[in-house]
Design an enzyme around this catalytic site. Structure first.
Site, short mmCIF file in Angstrom:
data_model
loop_
_atom_site.label_atom_id
_atom_site.label_comp_id
_atom_site.label_asym_id
_atom_site.label_seq_id
_atom_site.Cartn_x
_atom_site.Cartn_y
_atom_site.Cartn_z
N CYS A 1 -115.30 12.55 60.04
CA CYS A 1 -116.64 13.39 60.12
C CYS A 1 -116.08 14.92 60.10
CB CYS A 1 -117.53 12.83 61.04
SG CYS A 1 -116.71 13.29 62.82
N GLU B 1 -110.41 0.04 70.31
CA GLU B 1 -111.36 0.72 70.65
C GLU B 1 -111.16 1.11 71.87
OE1 GLU B 1 -114.05 3.65 70.96
OE2 GLU B 1 -113.93 2.90 69.11
N GLN C 1 -123.31 4.72 62.95
CA GLN C 1 -123.90 5.42 61.90
C GLN C 1 -125.34 5.23 61.63
OE1 GLN C 1 -122.36 7.96 60.41
NE2 GLN C 1 -120.14 7.50 60.37
N TYR D 1 -109.96 2.74 66.35
CA TYR D 1 -111.42 3.44 66.54
C TYR D 1 -112.48 2.69 66.03
CZ TYR D 1 -108.07 7.35 66.84
OH TYR D 1 -106.94 8.40 67.34
N ASP E 1 -111.10 5.68 61.83
CA ASP E 1 -112.53 6.55 62.01
C ASP E 1 -112.51 7.45 63.23
OD1 ASP E 1 -114.86 7.80 61.37
OD2 ASP E 1 -115.98 5.78 61.23
#
Length: 187
Positions: free
Chosen positions: A144, A69, A19, A48, A117
Site C-alpha cells: 500500500c 501474522e 481490504q 503478514y 503484504d
C-alpha cells in the site's frame, strides 16, 4: 464481521486487517495468484497474512500454504476461515514476521513462493534477508506504499531477485493511495 472474498467466506475480528473494497481486492488477489503461478506442488509462505485472505485465495495454487501474522486475533480468524471454507492445506503461525521468517529460514524451509503484504513501513531488513535465505523462486509483494515497496525491491535485487512485473490496483478512487502487486524472481 463477515464477508465473501474470492469465493471464500471470511470472519474478521476488529484487530484484523481487511481490504474493504471487495471488488478491487478480488482484482488485487487474482493478480497475486497469477504472479504466484499455478503449480499444485508448491509450498507457499504468506508473511503478514492477517485473517488469511491472500493465503486462502492462493490455497488452490499450492500443495501447502503457510501464513504468519503477529496479531493473535487475526490468526484465530485465519484458522477459522480456513476451516469455514474447507481449506485443508493451510497452516498458520502467530508471530512477528521477522521472527517467523528467521525461524523458518533456520529450519531450512524452501518455499517455492513467498507472498508479503506488509504494513506501510514495508519489510524489515532482516525479513528481506530471511526471504533471500529461503531462496523462493518467486516473491509476490503486495504493498500500500510504493516508496517502501521500491526500497524493499531494491534490497531484494541486491540479494539476487529481479522485479519482473507490477500492477497497480486503485482501491480507493479519487485518493492518492493505491495497492501495487509486484512479481520478483530469483536470478
Amino acid at each position: 464481521l463477515e464477508d465473501v472474498l474470492c469465493g471464500n467466506r471470511f470472519r474478521i475480528s476488529p484487530p484484523s486487517f481487511y481490504q474493504v473494497n471487495r471488488a478491487q481486492a478480488e482484482k488485487l488477489y487474482k493478480k497475486a495468484a497469477e504472479y504466484a503461478g499455478d503449480k499444485k506442488t508448491k509450498l507457499l509462505l504468506d508473511l503478514y497474512c492477517g485473517a488469511g485472505t491472500i493465503t486462502l485465495a492462493l490455497s488452490d495454487h499450492a500443495k501447502k500454504v503457510l501464513g504468519a501474522e503477529i496479531v493473535p486475533e487475526a490468526i484465530d480468524d485465519a484458522r477459522e476461515n480456513a476451516a469455514r471454507n474447507g481449506v485443508k492445506n493451510a497452516e498458520f503461525f502467530c508471530g512477528d514476521a521477522s521472527d517467523v521468517a528467521k525461524k523458518l529460514a533456520r529450519e531450512n524451509l524452501r518455499p517455492d513462493v513467498i507472498t508479503v503484504d506488509p504494513p506501510r513501513k514495508g519489510l524489515a531488513a532482516d525479513v528481506v534477508e530471511s526471504i533471500a535465505e529461503m531462496q523462493p523462486g518467486r516473491v509476490v509483494y503486495v504493498s500500500c506504499d510504493s516508496a517502501t515497496m521500491a526500497r524493499d525491491v531494491k534490497r531484494l535485487a541486491d540479494l539476487g531477485y529481479t522485479a519482473r512485473r507490477a500492477c497497480a490496483v486503485d482501491m480507493f478512487p479519487r485518493v492518492d493511495h493505491i495497492e501495487t502487486v509486484c512479481l520478483l524472481t530469483k536470478e
